[in-house]
Each structure stands twice: as structure tokens, then as C-alpha cells.
Design a protein around this motif. Sequence first.
Motif, PDB file in Angstrom:
ATOM      1  N   PRO A   1      -7.532  -9.610  -5.071  1.00  9.58           N
ATOM      2  CA  PRO A   1      -7.923  -8.054  -4.359  1.00  9.58           C
ATOM      3  C   PRO A   1      -8.740  -6.617  -4.295  1.00  9.58           C
ATOM      4  O   PRO A   1      -8.959  -6.895  -3.366  1.00  9.58           O
ATOM      5  CB  PRO A   1      -6.334  -7.253  -5.115  1.00  9.58           C
TER       6      PRO A   1
ATOM      7  N   LEU B   1      -3.480  -2.121   2.057  1.00  2.00           N
ATOM      8  CA  LEU B   1      -3.271  -1.680   0.976  1.00  2.00           C
ATOM      9  C   LEU B   1      -2.947  -3.326   0.597  1.00  2.00           C
ATOM     10  O   LEU B   1      -2.207  -4.039   0.931  1.00  2.00           O
ATOM     11  CB  LEU B   1      -1.854  -1.293   0.377  1.00  2.00           C
TER      12      LEU B   1
ATOM     13  N   ASN C   1       0.370  -4.524  -4.554  1.00  2.00           N
ATOM     14  CA  ASN C   1      -1.419  -3.721  -5.305  1.00  2.00           C
ATOM     15  C   ASN C   1      -0.236  -2.216  -5.012  1.00  2.00           C
ATOM     16  O   ASN C   1      -0.778  -1.459  -4.934  1.00  2.00           O
ATOM     17  CB  ASN C   1      -1.975  -4.051  -5.378  1.00  2.00           C
ATOM     18  N   GLU C   2       1.145  -1.808  -4.634  1.00  2.00           N
ATOM     19  CA  GLU C   2       0.835  -0.310  -4.045  1.00  2.00           C
ATOM     20  C   GLU C   2       1.182   0.241  -5.169  1.00  2.00           C
ATOM     21  O   GLU C   2       0.812   1.155  -4.266  1.00  2.00           O
ATOM     22  CB  GLU C   2       2.311  -0.501  -3.045  1.00  2.00           C
TER      23      GLU C   2
ATOM     24  N   ASP D   1       0.281  -0.174  -8.152  1.00  2.00           N
ATOM     25  CA  ASP D   1      -0.864   0.267  -8.981  1.00  2.00           C
ATOM     26  C   ASP D   1      -2.168   0.896  -8.981  1.00  2.00           C
ATOM     27  O   ASP D   1      -1.988   1.614  -8.002  1.00  2.00           O
ATOM     28  CB  ASP D   1      -1.503  -1.358  -9.578  1.00  2.00           C
TER      29      ASP D   1
ATOM     30  N   GLY E   1      -4.035  -0.357  -6.263  1.00  2.00           N
ATOM     31  CA  GLY E   1      -3.512   0.643  -5.299  1.00  2.00           C
ATOM     32  C   GLY E   1      -3.787   1.877  -4.779  1.00  2.00           C
ATOM     33  O   GLY E   1      -4.015   2.752  -3.367  1.00  2.00           O
ATOM     34  N   GLN E   2      -4.121   2.543  -5.646  1.00  2.00           N
ATOM     35  CA  GLN E   2      -4.702   3.687  -6.041  1.00  2.00           C
ATOM     36  C   GLN E   2      -5.997   4.147  -5.408  1.00  2.00           C
ATOM     37  O   GLN E   2      -6.395   5.094  -4.969  1.00  2.00           O
ATOM     38  CB  GLN E   2      -3.903   4.448  -7.874  1.00  2.00           C
TER      39      GLN E   2
ATOM     40  N   VAL F   1      -7.574   2.206  -3.820  1.00  2.00           N
ATOM     41  CA  VAL F   1      -7.009   1.450  -1.733  1.00  2.00           C
ATOM     42  C   VAL F   1      -7.116   3.190  -1.280  1.00  2.00           C
ATOM     43  O   VAL F   1      -8.182   3.167  -0.074  1.00  2.00           O
ATOM     44  CB  VAL F   1      -6.290   0.789  -1.456  1.00  2.00           C
ATOM     45  N   ARG F   2      -6.223   3.675  -1.762  1.00  2.00           N
ATOM     46  CA  ARG F   2      -6.017   5.027  -1.143  1.00  2.00           C
ATOM     47  C   ARG F   2      -7.100   6.044  -1.474  1.00  2.00           C
ATOM     48  O   ARG F   2      -7.509   7.109  -0.799  1.00  2.00           O
ATOM     49  CB  ARG F   2      -4.824   5.688  -2.179  1.00  2.00           C
TER      50      ARG F   2
END
Length: 245
Positions: A89, A110, A114-115, A117, A120-121, A123-124
Motif C-alpha cells: 500500500p 484510500l 486500509n480505510e 488503519d 488510511g489515516q 492517506v487522509r
Amino acid sequence: MVDLFKNVSPQSSNRLLNKLKENLIIQREVYSPFNPAEAVCQIEIKPNISFIREQINTKARFIALLLVLQTLIMAGAVVIIVMYLITRPIKTISDRLHHLSADAKTTLPLPPGNEADEIGQLVRDVNTLFSKLSHLLEDERDLRVQHQIGEKKFRAIFENSETGIFLLNPNGEVLSSNPAYRRLFAISDEVSSESIKFSLIQNLNDYALRLQGMLENATHDEQVSSEDFLLEVGNPPQKNGSIWC
């Protein structure tokens, strides 16, 4: 009965082993099925120490091999899990970042799974920073355009004004001037910049102290300072002029 001791010498150990071999004999009486009190024969069982030792070594090597194989399998599984759940990822995110331009309106998607975990954080957070960067670049671009427009307006006023406008350094030397300034001091367009540089000092030589005081006050107080001077330039030879600093 054989007694075992720690920290014995090799010779003592060999004697102990030989004694152990002699005493490791299992003897059992065989009784008649018709008369339980009558011993028919005696069975002696003597263990083969070399065979037993060989079997122990074989089993130990086999167990060690199984442990090594199990360790390798677990290590490989951990590597695969790390590569699939973490490295892959992150590599995907890095590749997508390389293909995004600074003014792009798109965001990083995302990675599936991994939305919720840390990836994901991450990426945000990257999308938030990228959005802020895009807004900052847009604001900077707008400010640069406004600055260019302001410069063009100032240049138009500077060049077309009928009032002599000039820029002085703290020593009273003219750094730049507009055409009206040249007309005011009857300076030809063919005159070198060095002559324009010292023209104000030459024409205001009698008021040098007042001019220096104006410059110091304007520099120190950061406020506009003005004085009236009698200039003997152009035709007619005498004119009243004001200088603002």
C-alpha cells in the motif's frame, strides 16, 4: 544403583559410562503357567546404548530440522504479510503521489482494506496537506497576478505623470526617475544615468543639509517628509518646487 555426579573428569565419565552399561541389564523371572511359584527360566534384556544414542541423535537432528523449517516458514509468512499489508500500500501511495501535479484537484484514493488503519489515516492526512498546498498555490498565484497588475499601473503612473517622481538612496543620489523629472531639471534623454544620479545634489547644493535632514527623518520615522526649494533650472531660470521624501 548408579550415582551420577556433575563436573566429573573425562576418565571418570568413561568409567561411569562403562559401569552404566554393565548395570543396565533388565532381568525378569518366567514362572510356570501351571505353578505360579515355580520359576521356569530367566529373561535378561541388555539395552544397546550405541543404537539408542544413534536414534536419539537422529531424532534430535530431525526435530532441529523441523524447527528450522518452521522458523523459515514463519519468517516467510511474516515477510509476505508485511509486504502485502504495509509495503505494497505504501508503494502504491508513493507511485500515485509521483503522478500528481501541484495544481491537481484530485486526491489519493484510500487503498482497499486500509480505510480504518494507520495507512488510511496517512492517506487522509496527505490529502489534507495537498488540499492546503493547492489553496496556498492558488492564493500565491492570485497575489502574483495582482502584484504584476499593480506594477504595471505604477509604471504607467510613473512614466506618464506630469510631476517629477524619483527614487533616492540614503545619500541623496537619484536611483531612478520619470520623464517629468528630466523635464523639470532640463535633462536630455541622451544624458547618462550617472549625470541623472547626481543632478538633484547639483541643483540643490545650497540645500544639501535640509535634503539630508529630510532623508534621515523619512528613514527614521517612516513617514512622509516634504520641503519647498527654489530651483534654478530650465526656462524661465527660477521655479519654486516641492520635494517629498
